[in-house]
Design a protein around this motif. Structure first.
Motif, PDB file in Angstrom:
ATOM      1  N   THR A 103     -12.695  71.940   0.811  1.00  0.00           N
ATOM      2  CA  THR A 103     -12.073  73.108   1.429  1.00  0.00           C
ATOM      3  C   THR A 103     -10.657  73.165   0.903  1.00  0.00           C
ATOM      4  OG1 THR A 103     -11.297  71.783   3.276  1.00  0.00           O
ATOM      5  CG2 THR A 103     -13.408  72.869   3.563  1.00  0.00           C
ATOM      6  N   HIS A 104     -10.046  74.354   0.942  1.00  0.00           N
ATOM      7  CA  HIS A 104      -8.704  74.485   0.387  1.00  0.00           C
ATOM      8  C   HIS A 104      -7.696  73.691   1.214  1.00  0.00           C
ATOM      9  CE1 HIS A 104      -6.018  76.165  -2.466  1.00  0.00           C
ATOM     10  NE2 HIS A 104      -5.186  76.551  -1.524  1.00  0.00           N
ATOM     11  N   ALA A 105      -8.006  73.505   2.480  1.00  0.00           N
ATOM     12  CA  ALA A 105      -7.053  72.833   3.364  1.00  0.00           C
ATOM     13  C   ALA A 105      -7.088  71.313   3.202  1.00  0.00           C
ATOM     14  CB  ALA A 105      -7.353  73.198   4.806  1.00  0.00           C
ATOM     15  N   GLU A 106      -8.087  70.835   2.453  1.00  0.00           N
ATOM     16  CA  GLU A 106      -8.191  69.389   2.302  1.00  0.00           C
ATOM     17  C   GLU A 106      -6.966  68.838   1.576  1.00  0.00           C
ATOM     18  OE1 GLU A 106     -11.725  66.403   1.245  1.00  0.00           O
ATOM     19  OE2 GLU A 106     -11.360  67.919  -0.286  1.00  0.00           O
ATOM     20  N   PRO A 107      -6.360  67.755   2.115  1.00  0.00           N
ATOM     21  CA  PRO A 107      -5.174  67.223   1.438  1.00  0.00           C
ATOM     22  C   PRO A 107      -5.552  66.630   0.085  1.00  0.00           C
ATOM     23  CG  PRO A 107      -5.901  65.726   3.160  1.00  0.00           C
ATOM     24  CD  PRO A 107      -6.741  66.960   3.291  1.00  0.00           C
ATOM     25  N   LEU A 108      -4.590  66.564  -0.810  1.00  0.00           N
ATOM     26  CA  LEU A 108      -4.829  65.946  -2.113  1.00  0.00           C
ATOM     27  C   LEU A 108      -5.085  64.453  -1.918  1.00  0.00           C
ATOM     28  CD1 LEU A 108      -4.865  66.080  -5.199  1.00  0.00           C
ATOM     29  CD2 LEU A 108      -2.396  65.699  -5.165  1.00  0.00           C
ATOM     30  N   VAL A 109      -4.229  63.832  -1.086  1.00  0.00           N
ATOM     31  CA  VAL A 109      -4.367  62.397  -0.816  1.00  0.00           C
ATOM     32  C   VAL A 109      -4.420  62.179   0.681  1.00  0.00           C
ATOM     33  CG1 VAL A 109      -3.255  60.128  -0.979  1.00  0.00           C
ATOM     34  CG2 VAL A 109      -3.107  61.722  -2.901  1.00  0.00           C
ATOM     35  N   ARG A 110      -5.304  61.293   1.120  1.00  0.00           N
ATOM     36  CA  ARG A 110      -5.336  60.922   2.539  1.00  0.00           C
ATOM     37  C   ARG A 110      -5.355  59.401   2.676  1.00  0.00           C
ATOM     38  NH1 ARG A 110      -9.029  64.110   6.555  1.00  0.00           N
ATOM     39  NH2 ARG A 110      -7.019  65.150   6.838  1.00  0.00           N
ATOM     40  N   PHE A 111      -4.331  58.874   3.353  1.00  0.00           N
ATOM     41  CA  PHE A 111      -4.342  57.466   3.763  1.00  0.00           C
ATOM     42  C   PHE A 111      -4.943  57.453   5.158  1.00  0.00           C
ATOM     43  CE2 PHE A 111      -1.080  57.274   0.564  1.00  0.00           C
ATOM     44  CZ  PHE A 111      -1.060  55.962   0.107  1.00  0.00           C
ATOM     45  N   SER A 112      -5.974  56.650   5.348  1.00  0.00           N
ATOM     46  CA  SER A 112      -6.614  56.623   6.653  1.00  0.00           C
ATOM     47  C   SER A 112      -6.708  55.177   7.155  1.00  0.00           C
ATOM     48  CB  SER A 112      -8.003  57.260   6.514  1.00  0.00           C
ATOM     49  OG  SER A 112      -8.733  57.102   7.696  1.00  0.00           O
ATOM     50  N   GLY A 113      -5.967  54.874   8.204  1.00  0.00           N
ATOM     51  CA  GLY A 113      -5.978  53.531   8.799  1.00  0.00           C
ATOM     52  C   GLY A 113      -5.627  52.422   7.825  1.00  0.00           C
ATOM     53  N   VAL A 114      -4.697  52.690   6.897  1.00  0.00           N
ATOM     54  CA  VAL A 114      -4.378  51.712   5.861  1.00  0.00           C
ATOM     55  C   VAL A 114      -3.443  50.623   6.382  1.00  0.00           C
ATOM     56  CG1 VAL A 114      -3.200  51.361   3.643  1.00  0.00           C
ATOM     57  CG2 VAL A 114      -4.807  53.265   3.916  1.00  0.00           C
ATOM     58  N   GLN A 115      -3.818  49.364   6.126  1.00  0.00           N
ATOM     59  CA  GLN A 115      -2.958  48.237   6.463  1.00  0.00           C
ATOM     60  C   GLN A 115      -2.808  47.382   5.217  1.00  0.00           C
ATOM     61  OE1 GLN A 115      -4.249  46.215  10.103  1.00  0.00           O
ATOM     62  NE2 GLN A 115      -3.202  47.877  11.132  1.00  0.00           N
ATOM     63  N   LYS A 116      -1.646  46.707   5.136  1.00  0.00           N
ATOM     64  CA  LYS A 116      -1.441  45.805   4.014  1.00  0.00           C
ATOM     65  C   LYS A 116      -0.696  44.564   4.490  1.00  0.00           C
ATOM     66  CE  LYS A 116      -1.169  44.370  -0.273  1.00  0.00           C
ATOM     67  NZ  LYS A 116      -2.398  43.908  -0.949  1.00  0.00           N
ATOM     68  N   THR A 117      -1.277  43.396   4.183  1.00  0.00           N
ATOM     69  CA  THR A 117      -0.590  42.144   4.445  1.00  0.00           C
ATOM     70  C   THR A 117      -0.713  41.278   3.206  1.00  0.00           C
ATOM     71  OG1 THR A 117      -0.561  40.128   5.763  1.00  0.00           O
ATOM     72  CG2 THR A 117      -2.673  41.261   5.613  1.00  0.00           C
ATOM     73  N   TYR A 118       0.323  40.515   2.907  1.00  0.00           N
ATOM     74  CA  TYR A 118       0.277  39.630   1.748  1.00  0.00           C
ATOM     75  C   TYR A 118      -0.083  38.209   2.161  1.00  0.00           C
ATOM     76  CZ  TYR A 118       2.470  43.394  -0.861  1.00  0.00           C
ATOM     77  OH  TYR A 118       2.727  44.599  -1.455  1.00  0.00           O
ATOM     78  N   ASP A 119       0.225  37.869   3.434  1.00  0.00           N
ATOM     79  CA  ASP A 119       0.011  36.477   3.852  1.00  0.00           C
ATOM     80  C   ASP A 119      -1.039  36.349   4.953  1.00  0.00           C
ATOM     81  OD1 ASP A 119       1.266  37.589   6.012  1.00  0.00           O
ATOM     82  OD2 ASP A 119       3.080  36.351   5.885  1.00  0.00           O
ATOM     83  N   GLY A 120      -1.676  37.485   5.323  1.00  0.00           N
ATOM     84  CA  GLY A 120      -2.688  37.429   6.366  1.00  0.00           C
ATOM     85  C   GLY A 120      -2.089  37.448   7.762  1.00  0.00           C
ATOM     86  N   GLU A 121      -0.770  37.429   7.856  1.00  0.00           N
ATOM     87  CA  GLU A 121      -0.132  37.429   9.178  1.00  0.00           C
ATOM     88  C   GLU A 121       0.741  38.655   9.382  1.00  0.00           C
ATOM     89  OE1 GLU A 121       1.818  33.685   9.950  1.00  0.00           O
ATOM     90  OE2 GLU A 121       0.007  32.582   9.384  1.00  0.00           O
ATOM     91  N   GLN A 122       1.742  38.793   8.497  1.00  0.00           N
ATOM     92  CA  GLN A 122       2.663  39.899   8.694  1.00  0.00           C
ATOM     93  C   GLN A 122       2.182  41.156   7.999  1.00  0.00           C
ATOM     94  OE1 GLN A 122       6.629  39.251   7.292  1.00  0.00           O
ATOM     95  NE2 GLN A 122       7.439  40.951   8.476  1.00  0.00           N
ATOM     96  N   LEU A 123       2.105  42.259   8.760  1.00  0.00           N
ATOM     97  CA  LEU A 123       1.679  43.519   8.170  1.00  0.00           C
ATOM     98  C   LEU A 123       2.891  44.245   7.583  1.00  0.00           C
ATOM     99  CD1 LEU A 123      -0.791  44.788  10.929  1.00  0.00           C
ATOM    100  CD2 LEU A 123      -1.390  44.057   8.624  1.00  0.00           C
ATOM    101  N   VAL A 124       2.855  44.460   6.269  1.00  0.00           N
ATOM    102  CA  VAL A 124       3.924  45.197   5.596  1.00  0.00           C
ATOM    103  C   VAL A 124       3.743  46.690   5.868  1.00  0.00           C
ATOM    104  CG1 VAL A 124       5.085  45.535   3.382  1.00  0.00           C
ATOM    105  CG2 VAL A 124       3.787  43.463   3.787  1.00  0.00           C
ATOM    106  N   VAL A 125       2.483  47.111   5.921  1.00  0.00           N
ATOM    107  CA  VAL A 125       2.133  48.483   6.298  1.00  0.00           C
ATOM    108  C   VAL A 125       1.076  48.365   7.379  1.00  0.00           C
ATOM    109  CG1 VAL A 125       0.958  50.582   5.513  1.00  0.00           C
ATOM    110  CG2 VAL A 125       2.662  49.492   4.044  1.00  0.00           C
TER     111      VAL A 125
END
Length: 374
Positions: A3-25
């Motif tokens: 659909t035209h309204a669809e975003p180009l990019v969608r982040f959905s429930g994204v998490q990022k951790t490097y050490d398994g403990e602290q979430l950077v995102v």
């Protein structure tokens, strides 16, 4: 279905951790619209660069999805994403000429030589480096090198251009010039720009929308005017633009559909303001107001303290001259930070400006006085 309204990019429930403990995102949900200039703004360590690196494909999310045009791209390597990239350290190849540097993405994509030459010329014209194709990058200034990197990122007509502090190394004047150039380029090309910066002035100047990051979370995502005029929490109010902050206790006045509330200062004085986060009665709060919204009543215009509504007596501590405006630092009583007041300077200003030591009245318009729970 597209659909035209669809975003180009969608982040959905994204998490990022490097050490398994602290979430950077943490729990990132973000839609990037086609053709917009979106800035990711925040202090270092806030998650903005990690977000950009996940979009570029140099980092993978620990959990969640990144969709491009509705299709999952989490497993797609960077070179297959077809995004243009300009990073501060995304250095040019020193042994290749400017033209060869710009042609590089086309060579990799096996574009025919004749077409390459035409597109390189067009890309160099676009960043105002016509006639520089045969020079080596080392013979160019920092600003010129950055423009070569930009031409290289745009030459293959990517649908998305990612930039990480690309103007960080340039001097102030060149940087401000480049901000205007980039914004104009964006307007002409209609490409989607995602731009990471920690410089709020830069974000306000260039963007259609800004996502303000802190501690791995988007604190507010809005157009630049809303971000500046109606920050939705203390962090955004303090990070974007200057503010004068008053601390006190909240007392609801019950007027104006509950949006207007009273802030009682330790001195016993009352100010009216907007209760942004529905702070409860009696809560410790701070009120934040833009320095240019404060109305200064010079000495001798009032009789006694607290004459007008929303007015606080103050003593001018310092007056700093900025050319186009005067900044007054005012003491407003014990336990309060100094209030900053900005007065525009016009040639016609005949009135003498308040000098240090002057007793003045500062009026805080209720609609611009935003109250946040601590």
């Amino acid at each position: 279905t597209m659909t035209h309204a669809e975003p180009l990019v969608r982040f959905s429930g994204v998490q990022k951790t490097y050490d398994g403990e602290q979430l950077v995102v943490r729990a990132l949900n973000l839609d990037i619209q086609r053709g917009e200039f979106l800035s990711l703004l925040g202090p270092s360590g806030s998650g903005k660069t990690t977000t950009l690196m996940m979009l570029a494909g140099f980092e993978s999310p620990t959990s969640g999805d990144i969709l491009l045009g509705g299709k999952q791209i989490t497993g797609t390597p960077p070179h297959k994403r077809n995004f243009g990239m300009v990073f501060q350290n995304y250095a040019l190849f020193p042994h290749l000429t400017v033209g060869e540097n710009v042609a590089y993405p086309l060579t990799v994509r096996k574009v025919p030589k004749a077409e390459q030459a035409e597109r390189v010329k067009k890309a160099l014209d676009m960043v105002r480096l016509s006639g520089m194709a045969d020079r080596l990058p080392t013979r160019l200034s920092g600003g010129q090198q950055q423009r070569v990197a930009l031409a290289r990122a745009l030459v293959f007509n990517p649908q998305l251009v990612l930039m990480d502090e690309p103007l960080g190394a340039l001097d102030k004047q060149l940087r401000e010039h480049m901000q205007i150039e980039l914004k104009e380029l964006h307007r002409q090309l209609g490409v989607t720009f995602v731009y990471v910066t920690h410089d709020q002035g830069e974000a306000l100047t260039m963007s259609d929308r800004v996502a303000v990051f802190n501690e791995g979370i988007i604190q507010q995502l809005a157009d630049v005017e809303s971000l500046y005029e109606t920050p939705n929490n203390r962090f955004v109010a303090g990070f974007v633009g200057d503010s004068t902050v008053l601390t006190g206790t909240l007392h609801n006045q019950g007027t104006h559909q509950g949006a207007q509330a009273g802030l009682q200062l330790p001195s016993g004085q009352w100010l009216q303001g907007v209760n942004v986060n529905q702070a409860p009665q009696g809560a410790a709060v701070e009120a934040s107001i833009r320095p240019e919204r404060i109305v200064l009543h010079p000495p001798g215009t009032s009789t006694g303290p607290n004459t007008g509504p929303n007015t606080v007596p103050a003593t001018v501590a310092r007056a700093i001259y900025y050319g186009d405006h005067l900044r007054l630092m005012c003491d407003i009583g014990p336990g309060q930070a100094q209030a900053t007041v900005k007065l525009p300077l016009t040639r016609a200003d005949a009135n003498p400006h308040p000098q240090p030591g002057a007793q003045v009245q500062l009026e805080f318009p209720p609609v611009s006085t935003r109250i946040y729970a601590l």
